[in-house]
Design an enzyme around this catalytic site. Sequence first.
Site, PDB file in Angstrom:
ATOM      1  N   SER A 111     113.258  26.866  52.256  1.00  0.00           N
ATOM      2  CA  SER A 111     114.084  27.542  53.254  1.00  0.00           C
ATOM      3  C   SER A 111     113.828  26.981  54.644  1.00  0.00           C
ATOM      4  O   SER A 111     112.744  26.481  54.949  1.00  0.00           O
ATOM      5  CB  SER A 111     113.752  29.039  53.231  1.00  0.00           C
ATOM      6  N   LYS A 133     107.145  30.509  51.572  1.00  0.00           N
ATOM      7  CA  LYS A 133     107.855  29.250  51.363  1.00  0.00           C
ATOM      8  C   LYS A 133     106.987  28.068  51.779  1.00  0.00           C
ATOM      9  O   LYS A 133     106.935  27.037  51.086  1.00  0.00           O
ATOM     10  CB  LYS A 133     109.179  29.242  52.135  1.00  0.00           C
ATOM     11  N   GLY A 189     120.661  35.346  39.684  1.00  0.00           N
ATOM     12  CA  GLY A 189     120.875  35.788  41.054  1.00  0.00           C
ATOM     13  C   GLY A 189     121.999  35.041  41.743  1.00  0.00           C
ATOM     14  O   GLY A 189     122.712  34.231  41.136  1.00  0.00           O
ATOM     15  N   TYR A 190     122.139  35.297  43.021  1.00  0.00           N
ATOM     16  CA  TYR A 190     123.245  34.756  43.804  1.00  0.00           C
ATOM     17  C   TYR A 190     123.271  33.219  43.776  1.00  0.00           C
ATOM     18  O   TYR A 190     124.241  32.605  43.313  1.00  0.00           O
ATOM     19  CB  TYR A 190     123.131  35.267  45.236  1.00  0.00           C
ATOM     20  N   TYR A 249     107.673  36.258  54.273  1.00  0.00           N
ATOM     21  CA  TYR A 249     108.606  35.514  53.423  1.00  0.00           C
ATOM     22  C   TYR A 249     108.566  34.031  53.765  1.00  0.00           C
ATOM     23  O   TYR A 249     108.424  33.178  52.892  1.00  0.00           O
ATOM     24  CB  TYR A 249     110.025  36.053  53.600  1.00  0.00           C
ATOM     25  N   ASP A 285     115.424  35.284  34.077  1.00  0.00           N
ATOM     26  CA  ASP A 285     115.449  36.172  35.243  1.00  0.00           C
ATOM     27  C   ASP A 285     114.903  37.528  34.817  1.00  0.00           C
ATOM     28  O   ASP A 285     115.098  37.950  33.673  1.00  0.00           O
ATOM     29  CB  ASP A 285     116.894  36.327  35.753  1.00  0.00           C
ATOM     30  N   ASN A 286     114.226  38.217  35.741  1.00  0.00           N
ATOM     31  CA  ASN A 286     113.755  39.568  35.410  1.00  0.00           C
ATOM     32  C   ASN A 286     114.756  40.643  35.833  1.00  0.00           C
ATOM     33  O   ASN A 286     114.511  41.836  35.641  1.00  0.00           O
ATOM     34  CB  ASN A 286     112.380  39.843  36.028  1.00  0.00           C
TER      35      ASN A 286
END
Length: 341
Positions: free
Chosen positions: A127, A156, A12-13, A152, A33-34
């Site tokens: 986060s 976290k 990912g990113y 979300y 990773d999926n």
Amino acid sequence: MKKRILVSGGAGYIGSHVTVELIAAGYDVVVADNMSNCDRSCFDGVRQITGRSELPFVEMDFCDAAAVERLFSRYKIDAVIHFAAFKAVGESVAEPIKYYRNNLLSFLNVLEAARNHGGCNVLFSSSATVYGEADKLPVTEQSPRLPATSPYGNTKQICEDMLRDAIAADPSIRGIALRYFNPIGAHPSVLIGELPRGVPNNLVPFITQTAIGKRACLSIFGNDYPTPDGTCLRDYIDIVDLAQAHVCAVTRMVEGRMKEGYEIFNVGTGRPVSVAELVTEFEKVNGLKLNYKFADRRPGDVVAIWADTSRANEELGWKAKRTLAETLASAWAWEKHLAEQ
């Protein structure tokens, strides 16, 4: 002997940029990773940047406990950096069960595998959302975690607690939670960057896609917040700076320099930037004019959040270096690179 780092969600990113920096720092890396929210081209970019054509990659879902166990059995893992999670605030409000199942179960499986294999260093991708709508800014690591404003953000908070409690029960597990703010930009090679599937959930891809013509108009959610220009305030950090903070944290763990079994660090710039200011700076840096409009506030968004980064600066020996102008130029260069493909 080189230490081996497992990067979950590593295609990912953020994971792809961290993988590049880990390899540059001399670590062996295994990426898993999926591919649910990324593109194979980003992992190909990692191999190209690093010159590691044989970089190990495992396509798997971290919600599959048996697959995670097989991964830990196959490789001797010195540390795991866990990115494998859904991350869109708005989507989490609309689909909370999806977020709780994926984000909590995937991390639980990592912690169980770490315990089953004699312990491990665990770096959790946390986060700034854990601070909720903070009463005092900037936030420090000692700032209270207020009720999350989205599922979300709640995942976290819960994952941080899972890591803390696992470490308290089993000292063979050590962990760091990096609470980072708003990563933006792309690698200077323009071979990797943010590549969301479908409609982006982050601001900068919306900006660049509007600039390139993929989207007709950029929506800025809310212009009536109690801030200087009415738009939300955020702490935008360059993706490479963020990636290098992960390397500093991993090195602290594997070299045994942690002062406690569980540590927390804010990773940001310490500078608040409004959404409107970011748009204006993008236009200025890249010589463009964006078509944008103001829209209603978005559920789950906090008014303002930015970091006190002094602890990370002092303890990790890390500091954000890149300017906002450099970062926004890299984001635009990445979007143009995508258009040429």
